[in-house]
Design a protein around this motif. Structure first.
Motif: not given
Length: 414
Positions: A50, A53-54, A57, A73-74, A79, A83
């Motif tokens: 995670d 992944t952030e 993004l 990005r939401t 996402i 990932r």
């Protein structure tokens, strides 16, 4: 009695909510600790995936912003895409590292020392670039600049740079071992040469600015379009007061509304230029006299010219590349005067721009057409061999990844 019952119920609900929060907290710790990806003795948890992944993004959002585009990005699809990129990159990294260890492609102490030296140089160069680009003349600490570098995805310290370089160098060593027996033939070179010539001819004839850019950035040139030449100049700037006055009125003209009458302002600029030229006329006459006497243009550049960039290589030797639509900081009058020179060796009359006066020499003309094969053979051979090795290596890596027993627990991502 009823109040007592309600009080008991309230206490029970409070206890449930309190313990529920703790349960949720414990559950999230469990979720983030679940292993998503593993190979050999290397594994990555949900929390690590995670976090990466952030970062991905962040990078995508920044890349889109560079081109003036928005990136959501939401969005679930974005996402998921980020990932999957992280999982793919980590899988490749684990497999390649394991294969490098298996084949003995580890880095020696000498190589690690060389990497640190390279990292120190690279980090300092990046630091200087970001300082100049983002802060200009503003005095800021290295830590502030490094923080901005990190925001753009660059290593923020020498140690971080070393950590970035080590896997790169190790993979280069692995690639060299895997592809060491690959060679290129004359037929390979001829095919690539023909392809490059055809591609550049199509691009550069349609968009000459692409050729200008390729030369500027020292890219391999296989085809030269018509109309390009190199020029050199002796630049005598106006005294600062005169240059500032011209710049002020010019800015007023540029800021005027479309269709506004700026004739008076234009006349004012002309008057200011005449006065500015008069203030450096003695130097201009001195240069003109020496040119008329046949003195060497390069020697006069070294003696008089105030364009420092034109006295640095490779411009010092070759000159400034120009064609009829070149964009130049000296303005269109400089460009047009340079292109009006009829033959190599011709020198212009003094050319007045907004910042000073130039004497321009037609230094050389580029021969249009395909660059001879032998002139680019060395570059072509290196390029072709590298591309052939890279292609073979990527095929081999894909095969390793297919054969590797990498465990991906996608349930841990839910």
């Amino acid at each position: 009695m009823r109040k007592r019952i309600l009080l008991v119920v309230a206490l029970i609900m409070t206890l449930l909510l309190t313990s529920g929060c703790k349960l949720i907290e414990r559950d999230m710790n469990v979720v983030n600790g679940r292993v998503v990806l593993s190979y050999g003795d290397v594994s990555y948890t949900r929390g690590q995936i995670d976090a990466l992944t952030e970062e991905q993004l962040d990078l995508m959002e920044m890349n889109y912003a560079t081109y003036g585009m928005s990136y959501d990005r939401t969005d679930k699809a974005n996402i998921e895409e980020a990932r999957e990129m992280v999982i793919s990159d980590l899988t490749r990294e684990m497999v390649v590292n394991a294969k490098a260890a298996e084949l003995g492609c580890t880095l020696t102490e000498e190589e690690l020392s060389a990497i640190r030296t390279e990292a120190e140089t690279t980090f300092q160069e990046n630091l200087d670039f970001f300082r100049t680009t983002l802060f200009g003349d503003e005095e800021v600490s290295d830590d502030v600049v490094a923080a901005e570098m990190a925001a753009y995805g660059y290593p923020a310290s020498v140690d971080d740079t070393v950590a970035m370089l080590i896997p790169q160098k190790q993979e280069e060593k692995l690639m060299a071992q895997v592809t060491g027996d690959i060679t290129v033939t004359d037929e390979d070179l001829q095919a690539v040469y023909d392809s490059n010539v055809a591609m550049q001819q199509e691009d550069y004839e349609a968009y000459p600015a692409m050729f200008e850019s390729a030369v500027l950035y020292d890219s391999p040139i296989y085809y030269t379009p018509e109309g390009f030449r190199y020029v050199k100049h002796i630049y005598i700037p106006f005294v600062q007061e005169d240059a500032d006055a011209i710049a002020e009125v010019t800015a007023q003209i540029e800021a005027a509304d479309e269709g506004a009458d700026v004739t008076a302002l234009g006349d004012q600029v002309d008057t200011l230029r005449i006065a500015a030229v008069a203030n450096i006329q003695t130097t201009l006459d001195e240069i003109q006299t020496k040119l008329d006497a046949g003195e060497d243009f390069d020697s006069l550049i070294a003696q008089y010219s105030q364009d420092e960039t034109a006295q640095e290589e490779p411009v010092k030797s070759t000159g400034i590349l120009m064609y009829e639509a070149s964009l130049t900081s000296w303005g269109t009058s400089f460009r047009d005067s340079a292109m009006e020179l009829a033959a190599v060796g011709d020198i212009s009359l003094p050319v007045v721009t907004d910042t000073g006066v130039h004497f321009i020499l037609f230094a050389s003309e580029l021969t249009p057409g395909a660059v001879p094969f032998e002139d680019v053979r060395e570059t072509l051979e290196a390029e072709t061999l590298y591309n052939k090795q890279t292609q073979a290596y990527e095929v081999q890596v894909y095969q390793w990844m297919e054969e590797a027993d990498v465990t991906v627990n996608r349930n841990a991502l839910k």
